[in-house]
Scaffold this motif. Structure first.
Motif, PDB file in Angstrom:
ATOM      1  N   ALA A   7       0.854  -1.182   0.000  1.00  0.00           N
ATOM      2  CA  ALA A   7       0.000   0.000   0.000  1.00  0.00           C
ATOM      3  C   ALA A   7       0.888   1.229   0.000  1.00  0.00           C
ATOM      4  CB  ALA A   7      -0.911   0.003   1.217  1.00  0.00           C
ATOM      5  N   ARG A   8       0.455   2.279  -0.700  1.00  0.00           N
ATOM      6  CA  ARG A   8       1.235   3.515  -0.781  1.00  0.00           C
ATOM      7  C   ARG A   8       0.764   4.500   0.282  1.00  0.00           C
ATOM      8  NH1 ARG A   8       2.723   7.064  -6.060  1.00  0.00           N
ATOM      9  NH2 ARG A   8       4.376   8.198  -5.033  1.00  0.00           N
ATOM     10  N   VAL A   9       1.726   5.079   1.000  1.00  0.00           N
ATOM     11  CA  VAL A   9       1.429   6.024   2.077  1.00  0.00           C
ATOM     12  C   VAL A   9       1.099   7.393   1.476  1.00  0.00           C
ATOM     13  CG1 VAL A   9       2.358   7.190   4.112  1.00  0.00           C
ATOM     14  CG2 VAL A   9       2.910   4.780   3.694  1.00  0.00           C
ATOM     15  N   LYS A  10      -0.089   7.907   1.819  1.00  0.00           N
ATOM     16  CA  LYS A  10      -0.552   9.206   1.330  1.00  0.00           C
ATOM     17  C   LYS A  10      -0.310  10.322   2.334  1.00  0.00           C
ATOM     18  CE  LYS A  10      -2.461   8.392  -2.563  1.00  0.00           C
ATOM     19  NZ  LYS A  10      -1.797   8.869  -3.746  1.00  0.00           N
ATOM     20  N   SER A  11      -0.440  10.033   3.630  1.00  0.00           N
ATOM     21  CA  SER A  11      -0.188  11.033   4.664  1.00  0.00           C
ATOM     22  C   SER A  11       0.139  10.320   5.967  1.00  0.00           C
ATOM     23  CB  SER A  11      -1.400  11.958   4.850  1.00  0.00           C
ATOM     24  OG  SER A  11      -2.509  11.229   5.319  1.00  0.00           O
ATOM     25  N   ILE A  12       0.786  11.071   6.862  1.00  0.00           N
ATOM     26  CA  ILE A  12       1.192  10.519   8.159  1.00  0.00           C
ATOM     27  C   ILE A  12       0.721  11.465   9.260  1.00  0.00           C
ATOM     28  CG2 ILE A  12       3.166   9.925   9.635  1.00  0.00           C
ATOM     29  CD1 ILE A  12       4.659   9.133   7.056  1.00  0.00           C
ATOM     30  N   MET A  13       0.126  10.868  10.303  1.00  0.00           N
ATOM     31  CA  MET A  13      -0.339  11.603  11.471  1.00  0.00           C
ATOM     32  C   MET A  13       0.125  10.847  12.710  1.00  0.00           C
ATOM     33  SD  MET A  13      -3.240  11.512   8.914  1.00  0.00           S
ATOM     34  CE  MET A  13      -3.303   9.832   9.310  1.00  0.00           C
ATOM     35  N   THR A  33       6.914   0.622  11.835  1.00  0.00           N
ATOM     36  CA  THR A  33       7.750   1.156  10.755  1.00  0.00           C
ATOM     37  C   THR A  33       7.864   2.675  10.884  1.00  0.00           C
ATOM     38  OG1 THR A  33       5.802   1.237   9.340  1.00  0.00           O
ATOM     39  CG2 THR A  33       7.238  -0.699   9.103  1.00  0.00           C
ATOM     40  N   PRO A  34       8.457   3.168  11.963  1.00  0.00           N
ATOM     41  CA  PRO A  34       8.505   4.615  12.183  1.00  0.00           C
ATOM     42  C   PRO A  34       9.322   5.371  11.132  1.00  0.00           C
ATOM     43  CG  PRO A  34       9.891   3.478  13.774  1.00  0.00           C
ATOM     44  CD  PRO A  34       9.122   2.419  13.017  1.00  0.00           C
ATOM     45  N   GLU A  35      10.120   4.668  10.345  1.00  0.00           N
ATOM     46  CA  GLU A  35      10.948   5.304   9.322  1.00  0.00           C
ATOM     47  C   GLU A  35      10.186   5.651   8.045  1.00  0.00           C
ATOM     48  OE1 GLU A  35      11.277   0.874   8.396  1.00  0.00           O
ATOM     49  OE2 GLU A  35      10.919   2.112  10.137  1.00  0.00           O
ATOM     50  N   VAL A  36       8.942   5.196   7.925  1.00  0.00           N
ATOM     51  CA  VAL A  36       8.166   5.382   6.707  1.00  0.00           C
ATOM     52  C   VAL A  36       7.928   6.865   6.425  1.00  0.00           C
ATOM     53  CG1 VAL A  36       5.861   5.223   7.753  1.00  0.00           C
ATOM     54  CG2 VAL A  36       6.205   4.498   5.408  1.00  0.00           C
ATOM     55  N   LYS A  37       7.911   7.210   5.128  1.00  0.00           N
ATOM     56  CA  LYS A  37       7.657   8.581   4.692  1.00  0.00           C
ATOM     57  C   LYS A  37       6.502   8.587   3.692  1.00  0.00           C
ATOM     58  CE  LYS A  37      11.879   8.991   3.083  1.00  0.00           C
ATOM     59  NZ  LYS A  37      12.482   7.727   3.267  1.00  0.00           N
ATOM     60  N   VAL A  38       5.890   9.759   3.524  1.00  0.00           N
ATOM     61  CA  VAL A  38       4.829   9.914   2.519  1.00  0.00           C
ATOM     62  C   VAL A  38       5.409   9.539   1.156  1.00  0.00           C
ATOM     63  CG1 VAL A  38       3.339  11.571   1.343  1.00  0.00           C
ATOM     64  CG2 VAL A  38       3.592  11.682   3.831  1.00  0.00           C
ATOM     65  N   GLY A  39       4.653   8.728   0.406  1.00  0.00           N
ATOM     66  CA  GLY A  39       5.090   8.257  -0.903  1.00  0.00           C
ATOM     67  C   GLY A  39       5.707   6.871  -0.879  1.00  0.00           C
ATOM     68  N   ASP A  40       6.133   6.410   0.301  1.00  0.00           N
ATOM     69  CA  ASP A  40       6.697   5.064   0.428  1.00  0.00           C
ATOM     70  C   ASP A  40       5.602   4.018   0.261  1.00  0.00           C
ATOM     71  OD1 ASP A  40       9.235   6.018   0.990  1.00  0.00           O
ATOM     72  OD2 ASP A  40       9.139   5.596   3.144  1.00  0.00           O
ATOM     73  N   TYR A  41       6.020   2.823  -0.120  1.00  0.00           N
ATOM     74  CA  TYR A  41       5.135   1.665  -0.109  1.00  0.00           C
ATOM     75  C   TYR A  41       5.458   0.846   1.127  1.00  0.00           C
ATOM     76  CZ  TYR A  41       3.374   2.290  -4.836  1.00  0.00           C
ATOM     77  OH  TYR A  41       2.744   2.767  -5.948  1.00  0.00           O
ATOM     78  N   VAL A  42       4.416   0.342   1.772  1.00  0.00           N
ATOM     79  CA  VAL A  42       4.582  -0.525   2.934  1.00  0.00           C
ATOM     80  C   VAL A  42       3.854  -1.836   2.678  1.00  0.00           C
ATOM     81  CG1 VAL A  42       4.840   1.344   4.600  1.00  0.00           C
ATOM     82  CG2 VAL A  42       2.555   0.463   4.104  1.00  0.00           C
ATOM     83  N   LEU A  43       4.290  -2.873   3.383  1.00  0.00           N
ATOM     84  CA  LEU A  43       3.542  -4.120   3.389  1.00  0.00           C
ATOM     85  C   LEU A  43       2.552  -4.027   4.532  1.00  0.00           C
ATOM     86  CD1 LEU A  43       6.197  -6.890   2.727  1.00  0.00           C
ATOM     87  CD2 LEU A  43       4.386  -6.075   1.207  1.00  0.00           C
ATOM     88  N   LEU A  44       1.286  -4.177   4.223  1.00  0.00           N
ATOM     89  CA  LEU A  44       0.200  -4.012   5.184  1.00  0.00           C
ATOM     90  C   LEU A  44      -0.355  -5.373   5.580  1.00  0.00           C
ATOM     91  CD1 LEU A  44      -1.781  -2.128   6.640  1.00  0.00           C
ATOM     92  CD2 LEU A  44      -3.149  -2.138   4.553  1.00  0.00           C
ATOM     93  N   HIS A  45      -0.382  -5.615   6.896  1.00  0.00           N
ATOM     94  CA  HIS A  45      -0.933  -6.867   7.425  1.00  0.00           C
ATOM     95  C   HIS A  45      -1.792  -6.536   8.642  1.00  0.00           C
ATOM     96  CE1 HIS A  45      -1.303 -11.032   8.585  1.00  0.00           C
ATOM     97  NE2 HIS A  45      -0.794 -10.769   9.761  1.00  0.00           N
TER      98      HIS A  45
END
Length: 77
Positions: A7-13, A33-45
């Motif tokens: 899934a692609r990250v659109k915003s972080i709060m 995954t605290p290192e994630v940034k907007v625009g990154d892809y993450v594996l969602l479970h």
């Protein structure tokens, strides 16, 4: 066995993020995954981002999932 979906990250709060899954937005936890940034892809479970992955890997995984779903729709011979 578990299934994690890119899934692609659109915003972080804080420790939550809004991601896009097949055109649908969903709020998830990024506590793992605290290192994630907007625009990154993450594996969602199960509502948690469990890993950050590169865009190429994410797109290939999504392509394969789409291909598998389309095979299910084909009539049996």
């Amino acid at each position: 066995m578990c299934l994690a979906i890119p899934a692609r990250v659109k915003s972080i709060m804080g420790f939550e993020a809004e991601v896009e899954l097949g055109g649908i937005g969903r709020r998830i936890s990024i506590i793992l995954t605290p290192e994630v940034k907007v625009g990154d892809y993450v594996l969602l479970h199960t509502g948690y981002a469990i890993n950050v992955i590169d865009e190429e890997e994410a797109k290939e995984t999504l392509r394969l999932l789409t291909e598998m779903a389309s095979l299910e729709d084909e009539p049996e011979e």
